[in-house]
Design a protein around this motif. Structure first.
Motif, PDB file in Angstrom:
ATOM      1  N   VAL A 487       0.831  -1.201   0.000  1.00 27.13           N
ATOM      2  CA  VAL A 487       0.000   0.000   0.000  1.00 27.13           C
ATOM      3  C   VAL A 487       0.869   1.256   0.000  1.00 27.13           C
ATOM      4  CG1 VAL A 487      -0.205  -0.096   2.519  1.00 27.13           C
ATOM      5  CG2 VAL A 487      -1.842   1.240   1.204  1.00 27.13           C
ATOM      6  N   GLU A 488       0.477   2.194  -0.848  1.00 31.20           N
ATOM      7  CA  GLU A 488       1.087   3.530  -0.886  1.00 31.20           C
ATOM      8  C   GLU A 488      -0.022   4.527  -0.569  1.00 31.20           C
ATOM      9  OE1 GLU A 488       2.695   6.715  -4.223  1.00 31.20           O
ATOM     10  OE2 GLU A 488       2.840   4.562  -4.653  1.00 31.20           O
ATOM     11  N   LEU A 489       0.032   5.146   0.606  1.00 32.06           N
ATOM     12  CA  LEU A 489      -1.018   6.073   0.999  1.00 32.06           C
ATOM     13  C   LEU A 489      -0.963   7.350   0.172  1.00 32.06           C
ATOM     14  CD1 LEU A 489      -1.051   5.895   4.918  1.00 32.06           C
ATOM     15  CD2 LEU A 489      -2.444   4.615   3.280  1.00 32.06           C
ATOM     16  N   ASP A 490      -2.137   7.896  -0.124  1.00 32.35           N
ATOM     17  CA  ASP A 490      -2.247   9.257  -0.650  1.00 32.35           C
ATOM     18  C   ASP A 490      -2.079  10.161   0.568  1.00 32.35           C
ATOM     19  OD1 ASP A 490      -3.194  11.799  -1.380  1.00 32.35           O
ATOM     20  OD2 ASP A 490      -4.575  10.969  -2.863  1.00 32.35           O
ATOM     21  N   SER A 556       1.366  -2.146  14.713  1.00 33.80           N
ATOM     22  CA  SER A 556       2.764  -1.819  14.477  1.00 33.80           C
ATOM     23  C   SER A 556       3.432  -1.353  15.763  1.00 33.80           C
ATOM     24  CB  SER A 556       2.893  -0.752  13.388  1.00 33.80           C
ATOM     25  OG  SER A 556       2.120   0.388  13.696  1.00 33.80           O
ATOM     26  N   ASP A 557       4.742  -1.586  15.871  1.00 32.15           N
ATOM     27  CA  ASP A 557       5.463  -1.318  17.111  1.00 32.15           C
ATOM     28  C   ASP A 557       5.427   0.148  17.515  1.00 32.15           C
ATOM     29  OD1 ASP A 557       6.156  -3.968  17.440  1.00 32.15           O
ATOM     30  OD2 ASP A 557       8.061  -3.754  16.371  1.00 32.15           O
ATOM     31  N   GLU A 558       5.340   1.026  16.557  1.00 34.08           N
ATOM     32  CA  GLU A 558       5.341   2.455  16.864  1.00 34.08           C
ATOM     33  C   GLU A 558       4.576   3.208  15.794  1.00 34.08           C
ATOM     34  OE1 GLU A 558       9.690   3.325  14.762  1.00 34.08           O
ATOM     35  OE2 GLU A 558       9.525   3.234  16.957  1.00 34.08           O
ATOM     36  N   ALA A 559       4.169   4.410  16.144  1.00 31.53           N
ATOM     37  CA  ALA A 559       3.507   5.256  15.158  1.00 31.53           C
ATOM     38  C   ALA A 559       4.508   5.621  14.065  1.00 31.53           C
ATOM     39  CB  ALA A 559       2.969   6.516  15.820  1.00 31.53           C
ATOM     40  N   VAL A 560       4.029   5.647  12.825  1.00 31.89           N
ATOM     41  CA  VAL A 560       4.900   5.961  11.696  1.00 31.89           C
ATOM     42  C   VAL A 560       4.384   7.203  10.982  1.00 31.89           C
ATOM     43  CG1 VAL A 560       5.649   3.598  11.336  1.00 31.89           C
ATOM     44  CG2 VAL A 560       3.588   4.401  10.197  1.00 31.89           C
ATOM     45  N   THR A 561       5.314   8.023  10.530  1.00 36.78           N
ATOM     46  CA  THR A 561       4.974   9.127   9.644  1.00 36.78           C
ATOM     47  C   THR A 561       5.126   8.617   8.220  1.00 36.78           C
ATOM     48  OG1 THR A 561       5.741  10.796  11.213  1.00 36.78           O
ATOM     49  CG2 THR A 561       5.562  11.455   8.905  1.00 36.78           C
ATOM     50  N   VAL A 562       4.047   8.592   7.472  1.00 30.03           N
ATOM     51  CA  VAL A 562       4.052   7.996   6.142  1.00 30.03           C
ATOM     52  C   VAL A 562       4.453   9.049   5.122  1.00 30.03           C
ATOM     53  CG1 VAL A 562       2.730   6.741   4.422  1.00 30.03           C
ATOM     54  CG2 VAL A 562       2.239   6.405   6.856  1.00 30.03           C
ATOM     55  N   SER A 563       5.574   8.815   4.486  1.00 25.96           N
ATOM     56  CA  SER A 563       6.079   9.759   3.496  1.00 25.96           C
ATOM     57  C   SER A 563       5.388   9.571   2.160  1.00 25.96           C
ATOM     58  CB  SER A 563       7.598   9.577   3.313  1.00 25.96           C
ATOM     59  OG  SER A 563       8.277   9.740   4.535  1.00 25.96           O
ATOM     60  N   ALA A 564       5.352  10.630   1.380  1.00 26.53           N
ATOM     61  CA  ALA A 564       4.775  10.552   0.043  1.00 26.53           C
ATOM     62  C   ALA A 564       5.573   9.561  -0.798  1.00 26.53           C
ATOM     63  CB  ALA A 564       4.782  11.928  -0.607  1.00 26.53           C
ATOM     64  N   ASN A 565       4.848   8.770  -1.591  1.00 29.84           N
ATOM     65  CA  ASN A 565       5.423   7.808  -2.529  1.00 29.84           C
ATOM     66  C   ASN A 565       6.099   6.614  -1.847  1.00 29.84           C
ATOM     67  OD1 ASN A 565       4.693   9.549  -4.723  1.00 29.84           O
ATOM     68  ND2 ASN A 565       6.543  10.756  -4.294  1.00 29.84           N
ATOM     69  N   SER A 566       5.917   6.452  -0.534  1.00 27.40           N
ATOM     70  CA  SER A 566       6.502   5.288   0.140  1.00 27.40           C
ATOM     71  C   SER A 566       5.520   4.123   0.088  1.00 27.40           C
ATOM     72  CB  SER A 566       6.854   5.621   1.587  1.00 27.40           C
ATOM     73  OG  SER A 566       5.695   5.907   2.336  1.00 27.40           O
ATOM     74  N   VAL A 567       6.043   2.919  -0.130  1.00 28.92           N
ATOM     75  CA  VAL A 567       5.219   1.718  -0.251  1.00 28.92           C
ATOM     76  C   VAL A 567       5.507   0.798   0.936  1.00 28.92           C
ATOM     77  CG1 VAL A 567       4.666  -0.287  -1.669  1.00 28.92           C
ATOM     78  CG2 VAL A 567       5.223   1.900  -2.754  1.00 28.92           C
ATOM     79  N   THR A 568       4.464   0.302   1.573  1.00 32.37           N
ATOM     80  CA  THR A 568       4.594  -0.581   2.731  1.00 32.37           C
ATOM     81  C   THR A 568       3.953  -1.924   2.423  1.00 32.37           C
ATOM     82  OG1 THR A 568       4.495   1.296   4.255  1.00 32.37           O
ATOM     83  CG2 THR A 568       4.078  -0.886   5.175  1.00 32.37           C
ATOM     84  N   GLN A 569       4.725  -2.991   2.616  1.00 31.12           N
ATOM     85  CA  GLN A 569       4.203  -4.348   2.457  1.00 31.12           C
ATOM     86  C   GLN A 569       3.675  -4.824   3.800  1.00 31.12           C
ATOM     87  OE1 GLN A 569       4.769  -6.157  -0.725  1.00 31.12           O
ATOM     88  NE2 GLN A 569       3.107  -7.461   0.003  1.00 31.12           N
ATOM     89  N   LEU A 570       2.381  -5.095   3.860  1.00 29.52           N
ATOM     90  CA  LEU A 570       1.735  -5.556   5.082  1.00 29.52           C
ATOM     91  C   LEU A 570       1.347  -7.021   4.918  1.00 29.52           C
ATOM     92  CD1 LEU A 570      -0.740  -2.580   5.608  1.00 29.52           C
ATOM     93  CD2 LEU A 570       1.450  -2.905   6.762  1.00 29.52           C
ATOM     94  N   THR A 571       1.633  -7.850   5.928  1.00 31.35           N
ATOM     95  CA  THR A 571       1.265  -9.260   5.885  1.00 31.35           C
ATOM     96  C   THR A 571       0.658  -9.648   7.229  1.00 31.35           C
ATOM     97  OG1 THR A 571       3.091  -9.744   4.372  1.00 31.35           O
ATOM     98  CG2 THR A 571       2.063 -11.624   5.497  1.00 31.35           C
ATOM     99  N   GLY A 572      -0.506 -10.257   7.174  1.00 32.54           N
ATOM    100  CA  GLY A 572      -1.163 -10.759   8.374  1.00 32.54           C
ATOM    101  C   GLY A 572      -1.262 -12.272   8.327  1.00 32.54           C
ATOM    102  N   VAL A 573      -1.028 -12.926   9.469  1.00 32.17           N
ATOM    103  CA  VAL A 573      -1.071 -14.387   9.562  1.00 32.17           C
ATOM    104  C   VAL A 573      -2.006 -14.780  10.691  1.00 32.17           C
ATOM    105  CG1 VAL A 573       0.249 -16.509   9.947  1.00 32.17           C
ATOM    106  CG2 VAL A 573       1.303 -14.575   8.728  1.00 32.17           C
ATOM    107  N   PHE A 574      -2.958 -15.663  10.403  1.00 30.70           N
ATOM    108  CA  PHE A 574      -3.777 -16.293  11.446  1.00 30.70           C
ATOM    109  C   PHE A 574      -3.394 -17.759  11.522  1.00 30.70           C
ATOM    110  CE2 PHE A 574      -7.758 -18.736  12.479  1.00 30.70           C
ATOM    111  CZ  PHE A 574      -7.667 -18.534  13.851  1.00 30.70           C
TER     112      PHE A 574
END
Length: 649
Positions: A487-490, A556-574
């Motif tokens: 995900v890349e946030l606007d 997530s372990d800490e609050a993050v400041t999401v920079s423009a054009n940054s992409v984060t790979q998120l994975t959830g496991v049950f």
């Protein structure tokens, strides 16, 4: 010799009264003493009495020894097949559920033991007292491996110290039948599936009629195959099945059967696996159209009338087009049956009447159909069947629970979980309003709505009403699964959202809320020092957003400041084996795994919106790509990193 005055020294005691006094001399443990007594019966207000002869006169001394200590730790003698571990050897024997008769006896020099208690290392409490100077209880280990036995003895002075010994319980008999269905050879037209078990005789399964085939859609993932049956509208191809040539399991004795099932049609009763003797008596593991549940059925004949008893799933409804692990167990000794779904027992054992014996066990094992009358088959399966296994052994309930849960994990020899990719959407090069899954073969398509767009690289969402959805669920949420998205946030649009705004990246709708989802919660804003643009600050989540606004999620372990054009790979496991969820951001696990109660999904799977408190909301502003979902829980950080890969952190 010591003498004592008349007791009591004042007054008298009534009938059956207790008279106590201290010895006039010190008594030593183990020394032989003797005591002589006489009695007086008082009358005339204690002024007169009648007196018995002294036991000295009658030469009837009472001899005794003093024992002021508790007994010594008792002696344990092992019964077949177990033996005590020594410094040099600890051989495994027996198996969970195999009982043995032990002997508990007094230590040398003890002769006053009155009872014993024992406790295995798998027991939370001591056994009930077993009365006797020497006792021979039957003890049944319930788990394999090194087991400690503690025993203590009791006499009138109390409990002894514990005798502690160790012995090893064998893992027990393996499966008597196992079919992976991965030995397809389309070029040669092979029509048999090998029985790969190593215990007993082998029973290969043969595919019959045009409706039976192999499929690359299989529970162990890449390069695996499954048995695929009757998944077509062609009525000439709806009676396919596979079967062995003779019986595999003795239905007169205890057994367990398990299979992975992928059901594509619930319009009729559908049998995964069954075995019925020539008299119509046996079992079936199937989907019941009548109650819309999975069922393990035991049937028998009594006075010429077929009777049956079923153990059914605790919750109604099944997830179509998902892989579900099913198992049924028959306990011949306790006369019970039990059903398991995704490794979990469905309620308690269901009691069978005393008349419910299997009379013969001569029928072939059937994959994909059942017979409740000799030679009359019905309830043909539609969809996939994979990884069928049968065990023929008497096990404790705990041992069966452990066996089935372990089987549902589907681990390789190295402990890595086998996972099956159930959905994959790659927007690269795509345009228009639909995005097809061209990777897995399961054929699900995302439909874009509200102005969502494909720009050839990602699904683009405006955070107001955009979404991409498909009919769900994609996996059976009561079983293990893994989900990922990049995900890349606007940043401008998300920074403009109010604090505590929650946006769902991907997730599955439940009945009245989310079943599960990957989320971003905005908690504040920051400023880009170079552009002075506002940036969203917040946390990533995996789990469930409840209707009251609370989280059941890892974060997530800490609050993050999401920079423009940054992409984060998120994975959830049950992980259904441990009932926990985990969150990975890039390669790294964040937060500790959290205990989690699965909620069955229903209706749509969505990208960019969440269904909470009876409404679609929680819209995401940004770009989403690399959406993938697997059946099975990836085993830790290494497998997650290697299988998912990473796009940013």
């Amino acid at each position: 010799m010591a003498t004592e005055p008349v007791r009591p020294t004042d007054g008298s005691v009534g009938d059956n009264g207790l008279v106590q006094y201290e010895s006039p001399i010190a008594l030593t443990d183990g020394v032989l003493y003797r005591l002589a007594v006489f009695t007086r019966s008082l009358y005339n207000d204690d002024a007169s009495y009648l007196e018995s002869h002294s036991t000295v006169t009658t030469q009837d001394w009472c001899y005794f020894k003093i024992d002021t200590t508790a007994p010594k730790a008792p002696v344990i003698t092992f019964g077949t097949p177990y033996s005590a571990c020594t410094a040099d050897d600890c051989a495994a024997a027996g198996q969970p559920g195999t009982k043995a008769q032990f002997t508990f006896s007094p230590a040398a020099g003890d002769a006053t033991n009155t009872s014993y208690q024992y406790k295995l290392s798998t027991d939370a409490t001591w056994s009930a007292e077993i009365a006797g100077s020497t006792v021979k209880p039957w003890i049944t280990p319930r788990l394999a491996g090194l087991t400690q036995l503690q025993v203590r003895a009791k006499d009138p002075n109390g409990w002894s110290a514990k005798t502690i010994v160790e012995f090893k319980v064998g893992e027990g008999q393996g499966a008597v039948g196992r079919w992976h269905f991965d030995d397809a050879d389309p070029q040669s037209g092979k029509t048999t599936a090998a029985d790969t078990a190593t215990v007993g005789a082998r029973h290969d399964a043969t595919l019959y009629t045009a409706g039976a085939d192999w499929s690359p859609l299989a529970r162990r993932g890449d390069s695996d195959r499954s048995l695929w049956l009757n998944d077509t509208s062609d009525t000439t191809r709806q009676s396919g099945y596979a079967a062995t040539s003779e019986s595999v399991v003795n239905t007169k004795s205890s057994f367990t059967v398990s299979a992975w099932a992928y059901l594509t049609d619930s319009s009729a009763y559908r049998t995964v696996v069954a075995e019925t003797g020539s008299d119509g008596v046996g079992f079936s593991l199937y989907y019941s159209k009548g109650i819309q549940r999975w069922v393990f059925l035991w049937n028998w004949y009594e006075s010429g009338v077929r009777k049956y008893q079923g153990a059914s799933a605790t919750a109604a409804g099944v997830s179509l087009k998902t892989w579900t692990h099913l198992a049924g167990a028959y306990d011949a000794e306790n006369r019970t049956i039990r059903l398991y779904v995704n490794g979990r027992p469905q309620g308690g054992p269901v009691a069978l009447p005393s008349t419910s014996d299997a009379t013969v066990a001569d029928g072939a094992l059937q994959f994909g159909r059942a017979a409740y009358k000799p030679g009359t088959y019905q309830d043909y399966w539609r969809g996939g069947v994979d990884e069928v296994a049968v065990w023929q052994q008497q096990l404790t309930q705990d041992a069966v629970d452990s066996l089935v849960a372990s089987e549902a994990r589907l681990l390789d020899a190295d402990g890595t979980a086998d996972v099956e990719l159930m959905a994959a959407w790659d927007p690269a090069g795509a345009s228009g309003t639909i995005l097809a899954d061209t990777v897995t073969g399961y054929g699900r398509t995302l439909t874009l709505s509200g102005g969502a767009a494909l720009d050839g690289e990602a699904i683009v969402l405006d955070g107001t009403d955009d979404a991409a959805t498909t009919a769900g669920p994609i996996v059976d949420e009561s079983g293990s699964f893994t989900a990922t998205a990049a995900v890349e946030l606007d940043t401008e649009a998300m920074a403009a959202k109010p604090d505590n705004y929650r946006a769902q990246v991907i997730g599955q709708r439940g009945t009245d809320g989310t079943s599960w989802g990957l989320w971003f919660e905005k908690t504040g804003t920051d400023v880009d020092p170079e552009t002075e643009a506002k940036l969203p600050v917040g946390y990533w989540y995996f789990g469930r957003l409840n209707a009251d606004g609370s989280w059941t999620a890892v974060v997530s372990d800490e609050a993050v400041t999401v920079s423009a054009n940054s992409v984060t790979q998120l994975t959830g496991v049950f992980d259904a084996y441990t009932n926990t969820i985990s969150l990975y951001i890039g390669d790294n696990q964040n937060d500790s795994s959290l205990a989690y109660t699965a909620v069955a999904g229903s209706d749509d799977f969505a990208v960019g919106e969440g269904f909470v408190n009876s409404a679609w909301q929680h819209y995401l502003a940004g770009r989403v790509t690399d959406v993938r979902i697997w059946a099975g829980a990836m085993s830790g950080q290494q497998q997650t990193s290697e299988t998912v890969g990473t796009t940013g952190a």
